[in-house]
Design a protein around this motif. Structure first.
Motif, mmCIF file in Angstrom:
data_model
loop_
_atom_site.group_PDB
_atom_site.id
_atom_site.type_symbol
_atom_site.label_atom_id
_atom_site.label_comp_id
_atom_site.label_asym_id
_atom_site.label_seq_id
_atom_site.Cartn_x
_atom_site.Cartn_y
_atom_site.Cartn_z
ATOM 1 N N UNK A 1 -0.198 -9.103 28.502
ATOM 2 C CA UNK A 1 0.484 -7.876 28.096
ATOM 3 C C UNK A 1 -0.294 -7.222 26.964
ATOM 4 N N UNK A 2 -0.521 -5.941 27.077
ATOM 5 C CA UNK A 2 -1.160 -5.157 26.027
ATOM 6 C C UNK A 2 -0.106 -4.240 25.439
ATOM 7 N N UNK A 3 0.129 -4.374 24.140
ATOM 8 C CA UNK A 3 1.157 -3.592 23.468
ATOM 9 C C UNK A 3 0.549 -2.371 22.799
ATOM 10 N N UNK A 4 1.394 -1.387 22.545
ATOM 11 C CA UNK A 4 0.949 -0.221 21.798
ATOM 12 C C UNK A 4 0.534 -0.696 20.410
ATOM 13 N N UNK A 5 -0.592 -0.242 19.945
ATOM 14 C CA UNK A 5 -1.103 -0.699 18.667
ATOM 15 C C UNK A 5 -2.229 -1.703 18.831
ATOM 16 N N UNK A 6 -2.411 -2.227 20.033
ATOM 17 C CA UNK A 6 -3.552 -3.090 20.297
ATOM 18 C C UNK A 6 -3.270 -4.580 20.336
ATOM 19 N N UNK A 7 -2.071 -5.025 20.035
ATOM 20 C CA UNK A 7 -1.762 -6.446 20.116
ATOM 21 C C UNK A 7 -1.721 -6.876 21.576
ATOM 22 N N UNK A 8 -2.137 -8.124 21.825
ATOM 23 C CA UNK A 8 -2.118 -8.659 23.181
ATOM 24 C C UNK A 8 -1.334 -9.962 23.197
ATOM 25 N N UNK A 9 -0.677 -10.232 24.311
ATOM 26 C CA UNK A 9 0.012 -11.510 24.494
ATOM 27 C C UNK A 9 -0.353 -12.040 25.867
ATOM 28 N N UNK A 10 -0.804 -13.284 25.887
ATOM 29 C CA UNK A 10 -1.166 -13.955 27.127
ATOM 30 C C UNK A 10 -0.211 -15.122 27.322
ATOM 31 N N UNK A 11 0.310 -15.261 28.528
ATOM 32 C CA UNK A 11 1.179 -16.389 28.867
ATOM 33 C C UNK A 11 0.437 -17.213 29.909
ATOM 34 N N UNK A 12 0.189 -18.472 29.549
ATOM 35 C CA UNK A 12 -0.496 -19.384 30.456
ATOM 36 C C UNK A 12 0.497 -20.457 30.883
ATOM 37 N N UNK A 13 0.280 -21.005 32.066
ATOM 38 C CA UNK A 13 1.176 -22.036 32.556
ATOM 39 C C UNK A 13 0.370 -23.144 33.217
ATOM 40 N N UNK A 14 1.004 -24.325 33.282
ATOM 41 C CA UNK A 14 0.431 -25.436 34.036
ATOM 42 C C UNK A 14 1.564 -26.273 34.596
ATOM 43 N N UNK A 15 1.289 -26.927 35.695
ATOM 44 C CA UNK A 15 2.300 -27.735 36.363
ATOM 45 C C UNK A 15 2.644 -28.939 35.513
ATOM 46 N N UNK A 16 3.930 -29.270 35.500
ATOM 47 C CA UNK A 16 4.401 -30.481 34.837
ATOM 48 C C UNK A 16 4.350 -31.594 35.867
ATOM 49 N N UNK A 17 3.610 -32.634 35.538
ATOM 50 C CA UNK A 17 3.496 -33.762 36.448
ATOM 51 C C UNK A 17 4.535 -34.805 36.062
ATOM 52 N N UNK A 18 5.446 -35.074 36.940
ATOM 53 C CA UNK A 18 6.483 -36.088 36.716
ATOM 54 C C UNK A 18 6.004 -37.394 37.360
ATOM 55 N N UNK A 19 5.898 -38.406 36.554
ATOM 56 C CA UNK A 19 5.446 -39.709 37.034
ATOM 57 C C UNK A 19 6.659 -40.614 37.165
ATOM 58 N N UNK A 20 6.824 -41.181 38.340
ATOM 59 C CA UNK A 20 7.934 -42.092 38.570
ATOM 60 C C UNK A 20 7.420 -43.525 38.558
ATOM 61 N N UNK A 21 8.240 -44.397 38.009
ATOM 62 C CA UNK A 21 7.877 -45.796 37.931
ATOM 63 C C UNK A 21 7.860 -46.382 39.343
#
Length: 80
Positions: free
Chosen positions: A54-74
């Protein structure tokens, strides 16, 4: 540059989230190549992918990154 990691809960009763999110906020004073360098490092070494920018008025930027949550079962039952 500010980074915020959204924590994910684990254990019984935790919501079944498939992704965890990392928000990176860049001020308008920082250069774009420096911000992209930071995003590339997260993507390469932390297995993050860019979900939204996202680019905001005034020049600030926001980046949202994601990654998969790995659920490990016993797989092994331990008896005491």
């Amino acid at each position: 540059m500010r980074e915020t990691l959204t924590p994910t809960q684990s254990g019984p009763g935790a919501p079944l989230r498939q992704y965890e999110y990392l928000e990176i906020t860049v001020s308008r004073d920082e250069s774009v190549p420096t911000a992209y360098q930071r995003l590339r490092e997260h993507a390469e070494y932390g297995k993050w992918e860019l979900a939204r920018s996202t680019l905001y008025m005034g020049g600030h930027r926001k980046y949202v990154m994601r990654r998969k949550v790995l659920r490990v079962q016993r797989t092994l039952e331990i008896y005491s």
